[in-house]
Design an enzyme around this catalytic site. Structure first.
Site, PDB file in Angstrom:
ATOM      1  N   SER A 216       0.699  -0.954   0.538  1.00 60.63           N
ATOM      2  CA  SER A 216      -0.064   0.095   0.216  1.00 60.63           C
ATOM      3  C   SER A 216       1.056   1.293   0.074  1.00 60.63           C
ATOM      4  CB  SER A 216      -0.811  -0.027   1.792  1.00 60.63           C
ATOM      5  OG  SER A 216      -1.481   0.777   1.478  1.00 60.63           O
TER       6      SER A 216
ATOM      7  N   LYS B  86       2.469  -3.824   6.605  1.00 61.08           N
ATOM      8  CA  LYS B  86       2.907  -3.643   4.402  1.00 61.08           C
ATOM      9  C   LYS B  86       4.138  -3.951   5.305  1.00 61.08           C
ATOM     10  CE  LYS B  86      -0.996  -4.150   3.445  1.00 61.08           C
ATOM     11  NZ  LYS B  86      -1.701  -6.052   3.316  1.00 61.08           N
TER      12      LYS B  86
ATOM     13  N   TYR C 260      -0.948  -1.036  10.586  1.00 62.12           N
ATOM     14  CA  TYR C 260      -1.574  -1.364   9.177  1.00 62.12           C
ATOM     15  C   TYR C 260      -0.118  -0.998   8.287  1.00 62.12           C
ATOM     16  CZ  TYR C 260      -3.186  -1.770   4.453  1.00 62.12           C
ATOM     17  OH  TYR C 260      -3.696  -1.533   4.011  1.00 62.12           O
TER      18      TYR C 260
HETATM   19  P1  NAD Z   1     -10.590  -7.219   1.291  1.00 59.48           P
HETATM   20  O1  NAD Z   1     -10.772  -7.442   2.477  1.00 59.48           O
HETATM   21  O2  NAD Z   1     -11.937  -6.208   0.855  1.00 59.48           O
HETATM   22  O3  NAD Z   1     -10.482  -8.046   1.327  1.00 59.48           O
HETATM   23  C1  NAD Z   1      -9.509  -8.609   2.016  1.00 59.48           C
HETATM   24  C2  NAD Z   1      -9.654 -10.427   1.682  1.00 59.48           C
HETATM   25  O4  NAD Z   1      -9.064 -10.948   2.169  1.00 59.48           O
HETATM   26  C3  NAD Z   1     -11.182 -10.789   2.415  1.00 59.48           C
HETATM   27  O5  NAD Z   1     -12.239 -10.885   1.756  1.00 59.48           O
HETATM   28  C4  NAD Z   1     -10.981 -11.949   3.576  1.00 59.48           C
HETATM   29  O6  NAD Z   1     -11.863 -12.262   4.112  1.00 59.48           O
HETATM   30  C5  NAD Z   1      -9.633 -12.013   4.047  1.00 59.48           C
HETATM   31  N1  NAD Z   1      -8.590 -12.651   4.932  1.00 59.48           N
HETATM   32  C6  NAD Z   1      -8.091 -11.426   5.338  1.00 59.48           C
HETATM   33  N2  NAD Z   1      -7.687 -12.448   6.528  1.00 59.48           N
HETATM   34  C7  NAD Z   1      -7.490 -13.259   5.646  1.00 59.48           C
HETATM   35  C8  NAD Z   1      -7.096 -14.594   6.430  1.00 59.48           C
HETATM   36  N3  NAD Z   1      -5.856 -14.304   7.438  1.00 59.48           N
HETATM   37  N4  NAD Z   1      -6.772 -15.636   5.764  1.00 59.48           N
HETATM   38  C9  NAD Z   1      -7.678 -16.095   4.663  1.00 59.48           C
HETATM   39  N5  NAD Z   1      -8.391 -14.992   3.978  1.00 59.48           N
HETATM   40  C10 NAD Z   1      -8.554 -13.269   4.779  1.00 59.48           C
HETATM   41  O7  NAD Z   1      -9.648  -5.842   1.314  1.00 59.48           O
HETATM   42  P2  NAD Z   1      -9.005  -5.290  -0.809  1.00 59.48           P
HETATM   43  O8  NAD Z   1      -9.531  -4.317  -0.239  1.00 59.48           O
HETATM   44  O9  NAD Z   1      -9.710  -6.447  -1.740  1.00 59.48           O
HETATM   45  O10 NAD Z   1      -7.663  -5.158  -0.180  1.00 59.48           O
HETATM   46  C11 NAD Z   1      -6.892  -6.514  -0.538  1.00 59.48           C
HETATM   47  C12 NAD Z   1      -6.045  -5.870  -0.486  1.00 59.48           C
HETATM   48  O11 NAD Z   1      -5.257  -4.997  -0.445  1.00 59.48           O
HETATM   49  C13 NAD Z   1      -5.450  -6.293   1.410  1.00 59.48           C
HETATM   50  O12 NAD Z   1      -4.495  -6.760   2.346  1.00 59.48           O
HETATM   51  C14 NAD Z   1      -5.048  -4.828   1.565  1.00 59.48           C
HETATM   52  O13 NAD Z   1      -4.511  -4.787   2.721  1.00 59.48           O
HETATM   53  C15 NAD Z   1      -4.211  -4.375  -0.098  1.00 59.48           C
HETATM   54  N6  NAD Z   1      -4.345  -2.671   0.239  1.00 59.48           N
HETATM   55  C16 NAD Z   1      -6.147  -2.657   0.372  1.00 59.48           C
HETATM   56  C17 NAD Z   1      -5.828  -1.077  -0.388  1.00 59.48           C
HETATM   57  C18 NAD Z   1      -7.819  -0.477  -0.689  1.00 59.48           C
HETATM   58  O14 NAD Z   1      -7.958   0.990  -0.365  1.00 59.48           O
HETATM   59  N7  NAD Z   1      -8.676  -1.469  -0.659  1.00 59.48           N
HETATM   60  C19 NAD Z   1      -4.832  -0.326  -0.737  1.00 59.48           C
HETATM   61  C20 NAD Z   1      -3.863  -0.695  -0.068  1.00 59.48           C
HETATM   62  C21 NAD Z   1      -3.534  -1.630   0.024  1.00 59.48           C
HETATM   63  C1  UD1 Z   2      -7.150   4.906   3.620  1.00 59.38           C
HETATM   64  C2  UD1 Z   2      -6.487   4.148   4.630  1.00 59.38           C
HETATM   65  C3  UD1 Z   2      -4.970   3.720   4.240  1.00 59.38           C
HETATM   66  C4  UD1 Z   2      -4.575   3.052   3.123  1.00 59.38           C
HETATM   67  C5  UD1 Z   2      -6.557   3.273   2.693  1.00 59.38           C
HETATM   68  C6  UD1 Z   2      -7.062   2.125   2.035  1.00 59.38           C
HETATM   69  C7  UD1 Z   2      -6.928   5.824   6.803  1.00 59.38           C
HETATM   70  C8  UD1 Z   2      -5.994   6.993   7.761  1.00 59.38           C
HETATM   71  N1  UD1 Z   2      -6.138   5.659   5.702  1.00 59.38           N
HETATM   72  O1  UD1 Z   2      -6.428   5.627   3.216  1.00 59.38           O
HETATM   73  O2  UD1 Z   2      -4.159   3.952   5.105  1.00 59.38           O
HETATM   74  O3  UD1 Z   2      -3.874   2.163   2.820  1.00 59.38           O
HETATM   75  O4  UD1 Z   2      -7.520   3.194   3.018  1.00 59.38           O
HETATM   76  O5  UD1 Z   2      -7.303   1.328   1.773  1.00 59.38           O
HETATM   77  O6  UD1 Z   2      -7.298   5.090   7.105  1.00 59.38           O
HETATM   78  N2  UD1 Z   2     -13.066  10.899   3.345  1.00 59.38           N
HETATM   79  C9  UD1 Z   2     -13.930  11.468   4.080  1.00 59.38           C
HETATM   80  N3  UD1 Z   2     -15.159  10.570   4.772  1.00 59.38           N
HETATM   81  C10 UD1 Z   2     -15.277   9.134   4.757  1.00 59.38           C
HETATM   82  C11 UD1 Z   2     -14.117   8.354   4.336  1.00 59.38           C
HETATM   83  C12 UD1 Z   2     -13.077   9.397   3.616  1.00 59.38           C
HETATM   84  O7  UD1 Z   2     -13.982  12.584   3.685  1.00 59.38           O
HETATM   85  O8  UD1 Z   2     -16.308   9.037   5.130  1.00 59.38           O
HETATM   86  C13 UD1 Z   2     -11.351  11.501   2.577  1.00 59.38           C
HETATM   87  C14 UD1 Z   2     -10.549  11.138   3.499  1.00 59.38           C
HETATM   88  O9  UD1 Z   2     -10.571  11.688   5.254  1.00 59.38           O
HETATM   89  C15 UD1 Z   2      -9.844  11.389   2.633  1.00 59.38           C
HETATM   90  C16 UD1 Z   2     -10.074  10.683   1.409  1.00 59.38           C
HETATM   91  O10 UD1 Z   2     -11.353  11.016   2.246  1.00 59.38           O
HETATM   92  O11 UD1 Z   2      -9.151  12.798   2.866  1.00 59.38           O
HETATM   93  C17 UD1 Z   2      -9.779   9.197   1.636  1.00 59.38           C
HETATM   94  O12 UD1 Z   2     -10.129   8.162   2.307  1.00 59.38           O
HETATM   95  P1  UD1 Z   2     -10.206   6.906   2.658  1.00 59.38           P
HETATM   96  O13 UD1 Z   2     -10.740   6.034   1.295  1.00 59.38           O
HETATM   97  O14 UD1 Z   2      -9.888   6.123   3.397  1.00 59.38           O
HETATM   98  O15 UD1 Z   2      -8.760   6.266   2.095  1.00 59.38           O
HETATM   99  P2  UD1 Z   2      -6.851   6.839   2.731  1.00 59.38           P
HETATM  100  O16 UD1 Z   2      -7.608   8.195   3.810  1.00 59.38           O
HETATM  101  O17 UD1 Z   2      -6.487   7.145   1.943  1.00 59.38           O
END
Ligand code: NAD
Ligand code: UD1
Length: 336
Positions: free
Chosen positions: A124, A152, A148
């Site tokens: 991330s 990572k 978190y």
């Molecule tokens: P998500 O929660 O939708 O998907 C994660 C999946 O992993 C879920 O289906 C959950 O049930 C499964 N899971 C969690 N822990 C597990 C375990 N111990 N064993 C087996 N399954 C498990 O999240 P996502 O948004 O699809 O994110 C996927 C990955 O990308 C995560 O590692 C997250 O940290 C990373 N990531 C997400 C974002 C974002 O904004 N969505 C941003 C940066 C990185």
């Molecule tokens: C968040 C996490 C980041 C993670 C990413 C994806 C925090 C502090 N950071 O990032 O570590 O990698 O999610 O999972 O949680 N916002 C609002 N109202 C809301 C939600 C968000 O105003 O209800 C704003 C936030 O302040 C930000 C932007 O929208 O400025 C995006 O927020 P969000 O979608 O939560 O992502 P990140 O903060 O970038």
């Protein structure tokens, strides 16, 4: 290639499953459903037109991962399984180190036992921390500000060390920016099991009436309009980035880090505006105070991914807003 997708029932994993299967890879999904539902597997089957191989399990269960790798003759792993709430990680850090770090170690142990050495990891942009310059490129110092983010970065370090210890290891570390949008079918999208922390799924809950209004966290940041600025990337672009990473690893050993983002920042107000405009809906919102741990602004330099992976984001913010809304309408209809 036979690919194990951990966390493949989740948001990014399920979209990536489609991209991989459509490119001819044979996929097996491994997920404990702690933040997803089994219905996602049915929807994937509908989209792909064939049954999707699914194993319900926890990545920390090394013997089960071992068996899954063996039985499905897995050649590569894409590791999405993990927890992703910053607030939860601050409240319960051990849960994050156990799930995200111990889970990755367990998976790598099982891979080593099976001579599986191709690994793509969901990292991330949060690993960069407070920007010392923008856009963040991969050389930007890493300084996560919450458990978190630390979890990572620790897995990134483990992968780097694993690759140094074994010249056959091929590890791709993908640092995602802010994934949004949904598959064009509308059959899958972002459906967190709890109240969303992230902006786009929160907006979706407000539009369908499950939550009364959006709270905009802060209006006094040093950005164009005072609201937070992020790099929102369509989840199908992100999915295609994994395909490019798998291709890249065919000819590249060692560990490799790439940003997956669009290179453009959008503020909260700009995103609301775009969503309302393209979908002809109203998003009721209120300003509230800054959210603890939020950064004012960050976005990617994604040129390394373009140069080395031949990948770049192709879909714009309007497409993301349109696809999010389409998914919302389809899932609401299904729920009726
Ligand atoms: P998500 O929660 O939708 O998907 C994660 C999946 O992993 C879920 O289906 C959950 O049930 C499964 N899971 C969690 N822990 C597990 C375990 N111990 N064993 C087996 N399954 C498990 O999240 P996502 O948004 O699809 O994110 C996927 C990955 O990308 C995560 O590692 C997250 O940290 C990373 N990531 C997400 C974002 C974002 O904004 N969505 C941003 C940066 C990185
Ligand atoms: C968040 C996490 C980041 C993670 C990413 C994806 C925090 C502090 N950071 O990032 O570590 O990698 O999610 O999972 O949680 N916002 C609002 N109202 C809301 C939600 C968000 O105003 O209800 C704003 C936030 O302040 C930000 C932007 O929208 O400025 C995006 O927020 P969000 O979608 O939560 O992502 P990140 O903060 O970038």
């Amino acid at each position: 290639m036979n690919i194990l997708i951990t966390g493949g029932a989740g948001y990014i994993g399920s979209h990536t499953a489609i991209a991989l299967a459509n490119a001819g890879h044979k996929i097996t999904i491994f997920d404990n459903l702690c933040n997803s539902k089994l219905t996602v597997i049915d929807q994937l089957t509908k989209i792909l037109g064939f049954p999707v191989n699914f194993i319900n399990g926890d990545v920390r269960n090394t013997p089960l991962v071992n068996k899954s790798l063996k039985e499905n003759e897995i050649e590569g792993v894409i590791h999405f399984a993990g927890l992703k709430s910053v607030a939860e990680s601050v409240a319960n850090p051990l849960l994050y180190y156990s799930n995200n770090v111990q889970g990755s170690i367990s998976l790598i142990e099982a891979m080593q036992q099976n001579q599986v050495k191709t690994f793509v990891f969901s990292s991330s942009a949060t690993v960069y921390g407070e920007p010392t310059y923008l856009p963040y490129d991969e050389k930007h110092p890493t300084n996560p500000i919450n458990p978190y983010g630390h979890s990572k970065l620790q897995v990134e370090t483990i992968l780097g060390d694993w690759a140094k210890s074994d010249p056959e290891v091929k590890a791709s570390i993908l640092r995602y920016f802010n994934p949004v949008g949904a598959h064009e079918s509308g059959l899958i999208g972002e459906n967190p099991n709890q109240i969303p922390n992230n902006l786009m799924p929160y907006i979706a809950k407000v539009i369908c009436g499950s939550l009364p209004n959006l709270n905009i966290y802060g209006k006094d940041y040093g950005t164009r309009d005072g609201t937070g600025e992020r790099d929102y990337i369509h989840v199908m672009d992100l999915a295609e980035g994994h395909l490019a990473a798998i291709d890249y690893l065919k000819n590249n050993h060692g560990s490799h880090i790439h940003n997956l983002g669009t290179g453009h920042g959008t503020t909260v107000l700009e995103l609301i505006e775009a969503f309302q405009e393209i979908n002809k809906v109203e998003i009721p919102y209120k300003f509230s105070g800054r959210r603890g741990g939020d950064l004012a602004s960050y976005y990617s330099d994604a040129n390394k991914a373009l140069k080395e992976l031949g990948w770049q984001a192709r879909r714009n913010l309007e497409q993301s807003c349109k696809d999010t809304y389409h998914h919302l309408l389809i899932s609401n209809n299904r729920a009726k």
